[in-house]
Enzyme design. Sequence first.
Site, PDB file in Angstrom:
ATOM      1  N   CYS A  97       8.049 -26.454  -2.793  1.00  0.00           N
ATOM      2  CA  CYS A  97       9.469 -26.762  -2.927  1.00  0.00           C
ATOM      3  C   CYS A  97      10.082 -27.017  -1.548  1.00  0.00           C
ATOM      4  O   CYS A  97       9.897 -26.220  -0.626  1.00  0.00           O
ATOM      5  CB  CYS A  97      10.155 -25.585  -3.616  1.00  0.00           C
ATOM      6  SG  CYS A  97      11.928 -25.502  -3.415  1.00  0.00           S
ATOM      7  N   GLU A  98      10.799 -28.126  -1.414  1.00  0.00           N
ATOM      8  CA  GLU A  98      11.385 -28.448  -0.112  1.00  0.00           C
ATOM      9  C   GLU A  98      12.594 -27.578   0.224  1.00  0.00           C
ATOM     10  O   GLU A  98      13.057 -27.572   1.360  1.00  0.00           O
ATOM     11  CB  GLU A  98      11.769 -29.925  -0.051  1.00  0.00           C
ATOM     12  CG  GLU A  98      12.918 -30.336  -0.934  1.00  0.00           C
ATOM     13  CD  GLU A  98      13.267 -31.812  -0.769  1.00  0.00           C
ATOM     14  OE1 GLU A  98      14.465 -32.121  -0.817  1.00  0.00           O
ATOM     15  OE2 GLU A  98      12.359 -32.643  -0.605  1.00  0.00           O
ATOM     16  N   HIS A  99      13.103 -26.842  -0.754  1.00  0.00           N
ATOM     17  CA  HIS A  99      14.264 -25.987  -0.503  1.00  0.00           C
ATOM     18  C   HIS A  99      13.879 -24.613   0.045  1.00  0.00           C
ATOM     19  O   HIS A  99      14.610 -24.042   0.854  1.00  0.00           O
ATOM     20  CB  HIS A  99      15.075 -25.804  -1.793  1.00  0.00           C
ATOM     21  CG  HIS A  99      15.618 -27.084  -2.340  1.00  0.00           C
ATOM     22  ND1 HIS A  99      15.788 -27.313  -3.686  1.00  0.00           N
ATOM     23  CD2 HIS A  99      16.012 -28.224  -1.714  1.00  0.00           C
ATOM     24  CE1 HIS A  99      16.278 -28.525  -3.865  1.00  0.00           C
ATOM     25  NE2 HIS A  99      16.412 -29.100  -2.693  1.00  0.00           N
ATOM     26  N   HIS A 100      12.744 -24.068  -0.420  1.00  0.00           N
ATOM     27  CA  HIS A 100      12.357 -22.714  -0.016  1.00  0.00           C
ATOM     28  C   HIS A 100      10.931 -22.610   0.523  1.00  0.00           C
ATOM     29  O   HIS A 100      10.489 -21.527   0.877  1.00  0.00           O
ATOM     30  CB  HIS A 100      12.479 -21.742  -1.205  1.00  0.00           C
ATOM     31  CG  HIS A 100      13.839 -21.674  -1.802  1.00  0.00           C
ATOM     32  ND1 HIS A 100      14.218 -22.412  -2.904  1.00  0.00           N
ATOM     33  CD2 HIS A 100      14.937 -20.956  -1.442  1.00  0.00           C
ATOM     34  CE1 HIS A 100      15.480 -22.153  -3.209  1.00  0.00           C
ATOM     35  NE2 HIS A 100      15.946 -21.284  -2.339  1.00  0.00           N
ATOM     36  N   GLN A 155      10.827 -31.532  -8.019  1.00  0.00           N
ATOM     37  CA  GLN A 155      10.060 -32.005  -9.171  1.00  0.00           C
ATOM     38  C   GLN A 155      10.612 -33.300  -9.760  1.00  0.00           C
ATOM     39  O   GLN A 155       9.849 -34.191 -10.146  1.00  0.00           O
ATOM     40  CB  GLN A 155       9.992 -30.919 -10.250  1.00  0.00           C
ATOM     41  CG  GLN A 155       9.102 -31.313 -11.432  1.00  0.00           C
ATOM     42  CD  GLN A 155       8.910 -30.184 -12.417  1.00  0.00           C
ATOM     43  OE1 GLN A 155       8.805 -29.024 -12.034  1.00  0.00           O
ATOM     44  NE2 GLN A 155       8.875 -30.503 -13.698  1.00  0.00           N
ATOM     45  N   HIS A 183       7.977 -22.826 -10.802  1.00  0.00           N
ATOM     46  CA  HIS A 183       8.516 -22.841  -9.444  1.00  0.00           C
ATOM     47  C   HIS A 183       8.621 -21.412  -8.924  1.00  0.00           C
ATOM     48  O   HIS A 183       9.375 -20.601  -9.460  1.00  0.00           O
ATOM     49  CB  HIS A 183       9.901 -23.500  -9.432  1.00  0.00           C
ATOM     50  CG  HIS A 183       9.861 -24.975  -9.693  1.00  0.00           C
ATOM     51  ND1 HIS A 183      10.264 -25.906  -8.763  1.00  0.00           N
ATOM     52  CD2 HIS A 183       9.442 -25.680 -10.773  1.00  0.00           C
ATOM     53  CE1 HIS A 183      10.111 -27.124  -9.263  1.00  0.00           C
ATOM     54  NE2 HIS A 183       9.615 -27.009 -10.487  1.00  0.00           N
ATOM     55  N   CYS A 186       9.990 -20.408  -6.308  1.00  0.00           N
ATOM     56  CA  CYS A 186      11.299 -20.089  -5.740  1.00  0.00           C
ATOM     57  C   CYS A 186      12.189 -19.440  -6.800  1.00  0.00           C
ATOM     58  O   CYS A 186      13.194 -18.806  -6.469  1.00  0.00           O
ATOM     59  CB  CYS A 186      11.970 -21.338  -5.176  1.00  0.00           C
ATOM     60  SG  CYS A 186      12.230 -22.646  -6.382  1.00  0.00           S
TER      61      CYS A 186
END
Length: 202
Positions: A94-97, A135, A163, A165
Amino acid sequence: MVEKNLSGTAEKEFRNGVSNDDAKKALELLLKWIGENPQREGLKETPKRVLKAYKEWFAGYNQNPVEILSKTFEEIDGYREMISLKDVGFHSFCEHHFAPIIGKVHIGYIPNKKVVGLSKLARLIEMYARRLQVQEKMTAEIGNTLQNHLDCLGVGVVVEAEHHCMCSRGIKKQGSLMKTSHFTGIFLDNSDKKNEFMRSIS
């Protein structure tokens, strides 16, 4: 890229303009930040191992979809029915976490004069998965790339993934699956074809 000194021996290895030494130092700082001692026995080689793992996990940035789909076959005797591939496992982040995304992809397409080898579909999935991802974006990237490079009559892509995250932090809901889909061409215009694809992957 490896930078050499005047004697011709290797001095520093660079990747995308960043030296391995600088990347290792950044990882050592993170270890300190979480309260660890990067010099203790179990962690002394960890930055080096992490860099090696990252080269594999994020290899998709150095791959080109044009090359993956360059070999096609036109001797298909006018075949224009659906080709589907289901349950292709993938592992992304995940590019956020920076948390793992683990799941599977289903692909269906209706060819227009040419097809691609089955393994190339899996390689295309792998290329996009081995990048920092969202995703929804990954689902569309796979479908649009296949549509654009094969000039298909239609493409369908469904992605199901867990996910981390969400399941290992925050709300901590283990076992929850996110499902996304992307359709082009005949799958948008013909509900029978879309339903046929959905049945083939169920």
